[in-house]
Design a protein around this motif. Sequence first.
Motif, PDB file in Angstrom:
ATOM      1  N   VAL A 298     102.967  77.356  39.636  1.00 34.57           N
ATOM      2  CA  VAL A 298     103.213  76.432  38.528  1.00 34.57           C
ATOM      3  C   VAL A 298     101.916  75.692  38.213  1.00 34.57           C
ATOM      4  O   VAL A 298     101.215  75.248  39.132  1.00 34.57           O
ATOM      5  CB  VAL A 298     104.312  75.414  38.900  1.00 34.57           C
ATOM      6  N   PHE A 299     101.604  75.562  36.929  1.00 30.13           N
ATOM      7  CA  PHE A 299     100.444  74.785  36.482  1.00 30.13           C
ATOM      8  C   PHE A 299     100.974  73.636  35.632  1.00 30.13           C
ATOM      9  O   PHE A 299     101.636  73.849  34.610  1.00 30.13           O
ATOM     10  CB  PHE A 299      99.501  75.669  35.671  1.00 30.13           C
ATOM     11  N   LEU A 300     100.709  72.402  36.069  1.00 25.09           N
ATOM     12  CA  LEU A 300     101.273  71.211  35.443  1.00 25.09           C
ATOM     13  C   LEU A 300     100.167  70.265  34.978  1.00 25.09           C
ATOM     14  O   LEU A 300      99.081  70.239  35.549  1.00 25.09           O
ATOM     15  CB  LEU A 300     102.177  70.457  36.423  1.00 25.09           C
ATOM     16  N   GLY A 301     100.487  69.473  33.953  1.00 20.15           N
ATOM     17  CA  GLY A 301      99.571  68.439  33.478  1.00 20.15           C
ATOM     18  C   GLY A 301     100.145  67.060  33.719  1.00 20.15           C
ATOM     19  O   GLY A 301     101.343  66.824  33.490  1.00 20.15           O
ATOM     20  N   CYS A 302      99.299  66.122  34.188  1.00 20.26           N
ATOM     21  CA  CYS A 302      99.704  64.740  34.463  1.00 20.26           C
ATOM     22  C   CYS A 302      98.783  63.768  33.728  1.00 20.26           C
ATOM     23  O   CYS A 302      97.606  64.053  33.512  1.00 20.26           O
ATOM     24  CB  CYS A 302      99.635  64.440  35.961  1.00 20.26           C
ATOM     25  N   VAL A 347      98.118  74.849  29.417  1.00 17.15           N
ATOM     26  CA  VAL A 347      99.021  73.779  28.980  1.00 17.15           C
ATOM     27  C   VAL A 347      98.239  72.852  28.059  1.00 17.15           C
ATOM     28  O   VAL A 347      97.065  73.071  27.764  1.00 17.15           O
ATOM     29  CB  VAL A 347      99.591  72.996  30.194  1.00 17.15           C
ATOM     30  N   SER A 348      98.880  71.789  27.583  1.00 16.41           N
ATOM     31  CA  SER A 348      98.205  70.832  26.714  1.00 16.41           C
ATOM     32  C   SER A 348      97.194  70.013  27.515  1.00 16.41           C
ATOM     33  O   SER A 348      97.287  69.902  28.738  1.00 16.41           O
ATOM     34  CB  SER A 348      99.230  69.907  26.050  1.00 16.41           C
ATOM     35  N   ASP A 349      96.209  69.449  26.834  1.00 20.74           N
ATOM     36  CA  ASP A 349      95.150  68.688  27.494  1.00 20.74           C
ATOM     37  C   ASP A 349      95.707  67.452  28.186  1.00 20.74           C
ATOM     38  O   ASP A 349      96.501  66.695  27.598  1.00 20.74           O
ATOM     39  CB  ASP A 349      94.085  68.270  26.479  1.00 20.74           C
ATOM     40  N   CYS A 350      95.288  67.257  29.442  1.00 21.54           N
ATOM     41  CA  CYS A 350      95.722  66.112  30.250  1.00 21.54           C
ATOM     42  C   CYS A 350      94.553  65.656  31.120  1.00 21.54           C
ATOM     43  O   CYS A 350      93.620  66.419  31.365  1.00 21.54           O
ATOM     44  CB  CYS A 350      96.892  66.490  31.153  1.00 21.54           C
ATOM     45  N   PRO A 351      94.594  64.426  31.613  1.00 20.49           N
ATOM     46  CA  PRO A 351      93.537  63.968  32.521  1.00 20.49           C
ATOM     47  C   PRO A 351      93.537  64.688  33.870  1.00 20.49           C
ATOM     48  O   PRO A 351      92.489  64.840  34.491  1.00 20.49           O
ATOM     49  CB  PRO A 351      93.845  62.476  32.703  1.00 20.49           C
ATOM     50  N   PHE A 352      94.715  65.141  34.333  1.00 21.07           N
ATOM     51  CA  PHE A 352      94.824  65.781  35.636  1.00 21.07           C
ATOM     52  C   PHE A 352      95.754  66.999  35.559  1.00 21.07           C
ATOM     53  O   PHE A 352      96.691  67.027  34.765  1.00 21.07           O
ATOM     54  CB  PHE A 352      95.374  64.812  36.693  1.00 21.07           C
ATOM     55  N   TYR A 353      95.448  67.976  36.436  1.00 20.97           N
ATOM     56  CA  TYR A 353      96.248  69.193  36.485  1.00 20.97           C
ATOM     57  C   TYR A 353      96.614  69.510  37.933  1.00 20.97           C
ATOM     58  O   TYR A 353      95.856  69.204  38.859  1.00 20.97           O
ATOM     59  CB  TYR A 353      95.488  70.369  35.872  1.00 20.97           C
ATOM     60  N   ILE A 354      97.775  70.139  38.101  1.00 17.62           N
ATOM     61  CA  ILE A 354      98.290  70.485  39.421  1.00 17.62           C
ATOM     62  C   ILE A 354      98.558  71.985  39.463  1.00 17.62           C
ATOM     63  O   ILE A 354      99.094  72.549  38.504  1.00 17.62           O
ATOM     64  CB  ILE A 354      99.612  69.749  39.728  1.00 17.62           C
ATOM     65  N   VAL A 355      98.186  72.621  40.587  1.00 14.08           N
ATOM     66  CA  VAL A 355      98.587  74.001  40.851  1.00 14.08           C
ATOM     67  C   VAL A 355      99.504  73.980  42.070  1.00 14.08           C
ATOM     68  O   VAL A 355      99.091  73.571  43.158  1.00 14.08           O
ATOM     69  CB  VAL A 355      97.382  74.923  41.119  1.00 14.08           C
ATOM     70  N   ILE A 356     100.756  74.393  41.860  1.00 19.34           N
ATOM     71  CA  ILE A 356     101.739  74.436  42.942  1.00 19.34           C
ATOM     72  C   ILE A 356     102.118  75.895  43.189  1.00 19.34           C
ATOM     73  O   ILE A 356     102.362  76.641  42.239  1.00 19.34           O
ATOM     74  CB  ILE A 356     103.014  73.639  42.596  1.00 19.34           C
ATOM     75  N   GLU A 357     102.147  76.284  44.455  1.00 23.96           N
ATOM     76  CA  GLU A 357     102.608  77.621  44.808  1.00 23.96           C
ATOM     77  C   GLU A 357     103.800  77.509  45.738  1.00 23.96           C
ATOM     78  O   GLU A 357     103.818  76.662  46.639  1.00 23.96           O
ATOM     79  CB  GLU A 357     101.495  78.422  45.500  1.00 23.96           C
ATOM     80  N   THR A 358     104.797  78.363  45.517  1.00 22.74           N
ATOM     81  CA  THR A 358     105.918  78.473  46.446  1.00 22.74           C
ATOM     82  C   THR A 358     105.977  79.900  46.980  1.00 22.74           C
ATOM     83  O   THR A 358     105.643  80.857  46.277  1.00 22.74           O
ATOM     84  CB  THR A 358     107.266  78.131  45.770  1.00 22.74           C
ATOM     85  N   LEU A 382     106.879  62.405  35.156  1.00 24.17           N
ATOM     86  CA  LEU A 382     105.740  62.539  36.071  1.00 24.17           C
ATOM     87  C   LEU A 382     104.745  63.566  35.542  1.00 24.17           C
ATOM     88  O   LEU A 382     103.541  63.450  35.770  1.00 24.17           O
ATOM     89  CB  LEU A 382     106.227  62.958  37.461  1.00 24.17           C
ATOM     90  N   VAL A 383     105.241  64.584  34.866  1.00 21.48           N
ATOM     91  CA  VAL A 383     104.379  65.594  34.256  1.00 21.48           C
ATOM     92  C   VAL A 383     104.720  65.673  32.772  1.00 21.48           C
ATOM     93  O   VAL A 383     105.860  65.411  32.359  1.00 21.48           O
ATOM     94  CB  VAL A 383     104.529  66.973  34.918  1.00 21.48           C
TER      95      VAL A 383
END
Length: 517
Positions: A298-302, A347-358, A382-383
């Motif tokens: 998962v690639f998320l923007g925060c 994803v859309s531009d954000c100050p921070f990004y997360i890469v989550i793997e399961t 949160l995201v």
Amino acid sequence: MVGIFQRSLRLRTSLRQLSFHGSTSSTDTLSSLVLRGRLFPISSPSVFFSTHRTLQAPNDGPKSLSDTPPPRRPFSRVTEEDLTFFRTLLPGRTITDPDLLESSNVDWLKSVRGSSEVLLRPQTTEEVSQILRYCNSHNLAVNPQGGNTGLVGGSVPVYDEIVLSTALMNNILHFNDVSGILTCQSGCILENLSLYLEERGHIMPLDLGAKGSCQIGGNVATNAGGLRLLRYGSLHGTVLGLEVVLADGRVLDCLSTLRKDNTGYDLKQLFIGSEGTLGVITAVSILCPQKPKSVNVVFLGCETFEQLLKTFQLSKRMLGEILSAYEFLDSECLNLLKTHLKLQNPVSDCPFYIVIETQGSDPNHDEEKLHNFLEEAMASSLVVDGTVATEEGKIKALWSMRERITEALTHDGFTYKYDISLPVERIYQLVTDMRRHLGDRAKSVVGYGHVGDGNLHLNITSPAKNAALLAAIEPFVYEWTAKFQGSISAEHGLGLKKRNYIHYSLGVRWRVFPPCR
């Protein structure tokens, strides 16, 4: 639409003598001093603390301690007699051609350079033993080298040391598909081991961006962490046994494949993370987990780092046992990826990004848990955006947003790299404080790393190497780290670039209580 998206060397473990030339007394003690990732015979009371000569001529101006080279200590220089011995021992594998030596003299970042004139390429532990015994008795300095992917200047010669490469020690010795224990020589490339294990339903417990070049012996010698330490733990837990050649040529055989052995000191732990200062690792036995049947990325923007940390808490609570990685990068990292590598933000531009793997064993179960987690993260604000990958090609594409940051940085200019361990809530504060501290003196100041491990990779670039900029960064970065009880090296090691700053890490603190009266 937003995608919801040692075993130890026990008292009974043997020190094997392998084909030594000449006799060795049973009372012989180790007659070499091993420092800073190199094996140096003792020839005088002085200690060889060393640094590299840089590729660029030093700039005028203030100097960092990591830029201050010491004199070369009085070790012998390689003679024709020495070369004759090596060529007899290693026919066709004693390299003296300057063109072939070039890659062994320069580190991956091209920031430091040695001037070795001899590269030795042994294939067996016995050959390593004979090389070190000979060098020890002839006062020759040796530089062990694996894949040469290190980032702290610990893998290339300081001056003219003999380079001992483990690249040809690349045989897989045994794999037990019941226990999942792999035994191999230390020169095996990490990615090759991963491919070998995947064909047999298992995976390596560590994964690194440099997996295509780094070797398992170097991984162990530096206690490499990597992307999945959150799930599988450090090499201190997964390495079951080691075979190591000491500086005088003696072989320490701790190559156990037992998961439980409580009959003595666990000496193998001394060599994990020792950076070659105690001996040359020649073989490794390591516990390998089963290959997961279900993998999702998962690639998320925060919007804020605080939200990023709350998302981490939520992921631990809702994903539980299937959570295998939780990585972050800031918007500056993504800008470098777009500018230099032409990668597009998924994803859309954000100050921070997360890469989550399961990783799990039941795709339906994992999908349900992931869906519930993403739904809660979006509902809680949160995201703000995200995407999910379940196919191998798309998974690799999302992981490239994290794994290729180092590559992008090399295109941005001269890079100053810092690998810091901090309380997780302090990780990004160092990046913002460094930006404020440096102002416009740096081209880029970026942060990324392993949130699950409390490990920040702080990187600072400038158009060219700049002594004044380095003096502004160091020791500020280490003083800041010490202030918050962090470590100046989370997983890259000390090498030579950090050797003068080790006192800034928390280390051991003694508490002395007054005697009872």
